[in-house]
Design a protein around this motif. Structure first.
Motif, PDB file in Angstrom:
ATOM      1  N   ILE A 211     -51.934  -1.035 -25.042  1.00 45.01           N
ATOM      2  CA  ILE A 211     -52.634   0.194 -25.424  1.00 45.01           C
ATOM      3  C   ILE A 211     -53.194   0.883 -24.191  1.00 45.01           C
ATOM      4  N   GLU A 212     -52.897   2.178 -24.070  1.00 49.19           N
ATOM      5  CA  GLU A 212     -53.179   2.914 -22.839  1.00 49.19           C
ATOM      6  C   GLU A 212     -54.662   3.124 -22.574  1.00 49.19           C
ATOM      7  N   ASP A 213     -55.471   3.210 -23.637  1.00 49.73           N
ATOM      8  CA  ASP A 213     -56.900   3.458 -23.413  1.00 49.73           C
ATOM      9  C   ASP A 213     -57.718   2.169 -23.443  1.00 49.73           C
ATOM     10  N   SER A 214     -57.069   1.039 -23.151  1.00 51.73           N
ATOM     11  CA  SER A 214     -57.772  -0.250 -23.187  1.00 51.73           C
ATOM     12  C   SER A 214     -58.808  -0.369 -22.068  1.00 51.73           C
ATOM     13  N   ASP A 215     -58.760   0.529 -21.066  1.00 55.13           N
ATOM     14  CA  ASP A 215     -59.752   0.496 -19.989  1.00 55.13           C
ATOM     15  C   ASP A 215     -61.152   0.774 -20.511  1.00 55.13           C
ATOM     16  N   GLU A 216     -61.221   1.346 -21.713  1.00 56.00           N
ATOM     17  CA  GLU A 216     -62.528   1.616 -22.317  1.00 56.00           C
ATOM     18  C   GLU A 216     -63.217   0.329 -22.767  1.00 56.00           C
ATOM     19  N   ILE A 217     -62.443  -0.733 -22.899  1.00 63.96           N
ATOM     20  CA  ILE A 217     -62.996  -2.028 -23.313  1.00 63.96           C
ATOM     21  C   ILE A 217     -63.719  -2.674 -22.141  1.00 63.96           C
ATOM     22  N   VAL A 218     -64.958  -3.065 -22.368  1.00 64.56           N
ATOM     23  CA  VAL A 218     -65.756  -3.732 -21.334  1.00 64.56           C
ATOM     24  C   VAL A 218     -65.870  -5.213 -21.683  1.00 64.56           C
ATOM     25  N   ILE A 219     -65.449  -6.058 -20.752  1.00 65.02           N
ATOM     26  CA  ILE A 219     -65.522  -7.510 -20.956  1.00 65.02           C
ATOM     27  C   ILE A 219     -66.555  -8.087 -19.988  1.00 65.02           C
ATOM     28  N   LYS A 220     -67.569  -8.719 -20.530  1.00 64.07           N
ATOM     29  CA  LYS A 220     -68.617  -9.316 -19.699  1.00 64.07           C
ATOM     30  C   LYS A 220     -68.181 -10.687 -19.191  1.00 64.07           C
ATOM     31  N   ASP A 221     -68.697 -11.053 -18.045  1.00 57.93           N
ATOM     32  CA  ASP A 221     -68.322 -12.341 -17.429  1.00 57.93           C
ATOM     33  C   ASP A 221     -68.645 -13.529 -18.319  1.00 57.93           C
ATOM     34  N   LEU A 275     -54.087  -7.412 -19.973  1.00 59.13           N
ATOM     35  CA  LEU A 275     -53.496  -7.799 -21.247  1.00 59.13           C
ATOM     36  C   LEU A 275     -54.576  -8.145 -22.267  1.00 59.13           C
ATOM     37  N   LEU A 276     -55.619  -8.833 -21.819  1.00 61.56           N
ATOM     38  CA  LEU A 276     -56.716  -9.193 -22.711  1.00 61.56           C
ATOM     39  C   LEU A 276     -57.371  -7.942 -23.294  1.00 61.56           C
ATOM     40  N   LYS A 277     -57.583  -6.938 -22.451  1.00 60.92           N
ATOM     41  CA  LYS A 277     -58.182  -5.682 -22.929  1.00 60.92           C
ATOM     42  C   LYS A 277     -57.312  -5.023 -23.988  1.00 60.92           C
ATOM     43  N   SER A 278     -55.991  -5.055 -23.785  1.00 62.47           N
ATOM     44  CA  SER A 278     -55.078  -4.474 -24.775  1.00 62.47           C
ATOM     45  C   SER A 278     -55.172  -5.212 -26.101  1.00 62.47           C
ATOM     46  N   LYS A 279     -55.252  -6.545 -26.026  1.00 55.75           N
ATOM     47  CA  LYS A 279     -55.334  -7.340 -27.258  1.00 55.75           C
ATOM     48  C   LYS A 279     -56.650  -7.081 -27.992  1.00 55.75           C
ATOM     49  N   ILE A 280     -57.731  -6.959 -27.225  1.00 55.20           N
ATOM     50  CA  ILE A 280     -59.026  -6.685 -27.848  1.00 55.20           C
ATOM     51  C   ILE A 280     -59.046  -5.278 -28.437  1.00 55.20           C
ATOM     52  N   ALA A 281     -58.478  -4.321 -27.704  1.00 51.27           N
ATOM     53  CA  ALA A 281     -58.410  -2.941 -28.187  1.00 51.27           C
ATOM     54  C   ALA A 281     -57.600  -2.881 -29.484  1.00 51.27           C
ATOM     55  N   LEU A 282     -56.493  -3.616 -29.522  1.00 50.51           N
ATOM     56  CA  LEU A 282     -55.661  -3.657 -30.725  1.00 50.51           C
ATOM     57  C   LEU A 282     -56.434  -4.268 -31.881  1.00 50.51           C
ATOM     58  N   LEU A 283     -57.156  -5.338 -31.616  1.00 47.92           N
ATOM     59  CA  LEU A 283     -57.946  -6.000 -32.650  1.00 47.92           C
ATOM     60  C   LEU A 283     -59.013  -5.060 -33.205  1.00 47.92           C
ATOM     61  N   GLU A 284     -59.685  -4.311 -32.314  1.00 48.71           N
ATOM     62  CA  GLU A 284     -60.718  -3.372 -32.742  1.00 48.71           C
ATOM     63  C   GLU A 284     -60.126  -2.252 -33.592  1.00 48.71           C
TER      64      GLU A 284
END
Length: 356
Positions: A211-221, A275-284
């Motif tokens: 997903i192209e806009d997955s950069d909007e997903i913020v993943i904390k450490d 890839l993780l951001k894309s998967k999370i974005a897809l899930l959301e």
């Protein structure tokens, strides 16, 4: 006649495609366009596909006009009837090409994708089956001249592979590969059984759109666990000798991604996070739109009664898709990468399901 032209333009969103093509051509004309070769290839492929649809629509409109004139003339001139038949045949051929383009109407169809293969029930036979599928998909991608990279690969202890992740960076990669998501079953005389008995093996395929806009997903450490390990695989360019491979577990969702494509641990971590951001974005998105089953399908264990496609080598030879009921007798051709018929028929089946 005018109604037919307007209908064609409406079905294929003609004005929107013209605007998109102008936007892409503007990007292509930039002097720095080829600084990122992979992105450039994806953009040019998308522009070419859209331009093809626009050209086909314009040609169809012209042929509709010509056909209308010929029909009018043929009312008084019987000699014109043969020409009308020829024009109709040409029109139908172009309409068939356009109809194939219309199959790619899913929300994520135009995106790049990651295809994951995981060995299921069946022990060493399942590991071997997973590697056979790996070969099948890479041959298919090669035949379609689609670029791909091996993100991560894990070898089986005795033979084959436990899993592999393939990043397919291409326009419409997801639309081309969505048909493969699910459990694939193999029935054959096991090459690992000294008694030459028939065995059934399973492998699970998952396909994730990037997903192209997955950069909007913020993943904390503190939401992830990062494990570093040594790459493993079938040899050659896919294997590094240092502990550069990275596996990331997203603790809140349990999503796991891995990458070993790069020689640098940092680069592998960046790609895995992408890839993780894309998967999370897809899930959301699935949660928000309440259409998990429509987008990803039910994720089930790769075992009995769950298959979407069966590949039988003994006692007869046949590949059958349980959703479309398409059957192919030449199993070797399919395993050599000739899966286009399954892709096309799945897209038709999907469209029918959306229209019901």
């Amino acid at each position: 006649m005018l109604r037919g032209l307007l209908l064609l333009r409406s079905i294929f969103d003609f004005d929107s495609k013209l605007a998109k093509l102008e936007e892409l051509n503007s990007l292509i004309s930039d002097k720095n366009f080829w600084s990122n070769n992979n992105d450039a290839k994806t953009i040019t492929k998308e522009a070419s596909s859209i331009e093809k649809i626009i050209t086909l629509l314009k040609n169809l409109e012209n042929e509709l006009n010509d056909l209308n004139e010929l029909i009018e003339l043929s009312k008084d001139e019987l000699s014109e009837l043969e020409q009308v038949k020829i024009q109709i045949k040409h029109f139908e051929e172009k309409l068939e090409v356009l109809e194939e383009e219309s199959l790619f109407n899913g929300e994520y169809d135009d995106l790049s994708a990651v295809l994951n293969i995981n060995a299921g029930a069946g022990g060493v036979d399942a590991h071997d089956w997973a590697e056979i599928l790996f070969r099948m998909y890479t041959r298919f991608l090669d035949s379609e001249k689609i670029d791909y990279e091996i993100e991560e690969i894990s070898s089986g202890e005795e033979a084959g592979i436990k899993s592999v992740s393939i990043r397919v960076k291409s326009y419409r990669a997801y639309g081309m590969l969505e048909s493969e998501r699910g459990v694939h079953r193999l029935v054959r005389i096991s090459p690992f059984d000294s008694n030459k008995r028939r065995h059934t093996s399973f492998a699970g395929i998952d396909v994730v759109p990037l997903i192209e806009d997955s950069d909007e997903i913020v993943i904390k450490d503190d939401e992830i666990r990062v494990d570093v390990y040594r790459s493993s695989g079938a040899g050659g360019q896919h294997v590094n000798t240092t502990d550069s491979a990275v596996r990331i577990t997203h603790l809140p969702t349990g999503i796991v991604v891995a990458c070993q494509a790069e020689r640098s641990q940092l680069q592998n971590k960046i790609r895995a996070l992408d890839l993780l951001k894309s998967k999370i974005a897809l899930l959301e998105r699935e949660k928000q739109l309440k259409k998990l089953d429509d987008i990803r399908g039910e994720q089930v264990e790769a075992g009995w009664g769950r298959q979407i496609r069966s590949y039988v080598m003994q006692p007869y030879q046949q590949v059958k898709d349980t959703r479309t009921n398409i059957e192919v007798g030449n199993i070797q051709s399919v395993l050599d990468g000739d899966i286009s018929i399954f892709v096309k028929e799945y897209l038709k089946w999907r469209r029918q399901g959306l229209n019901d």
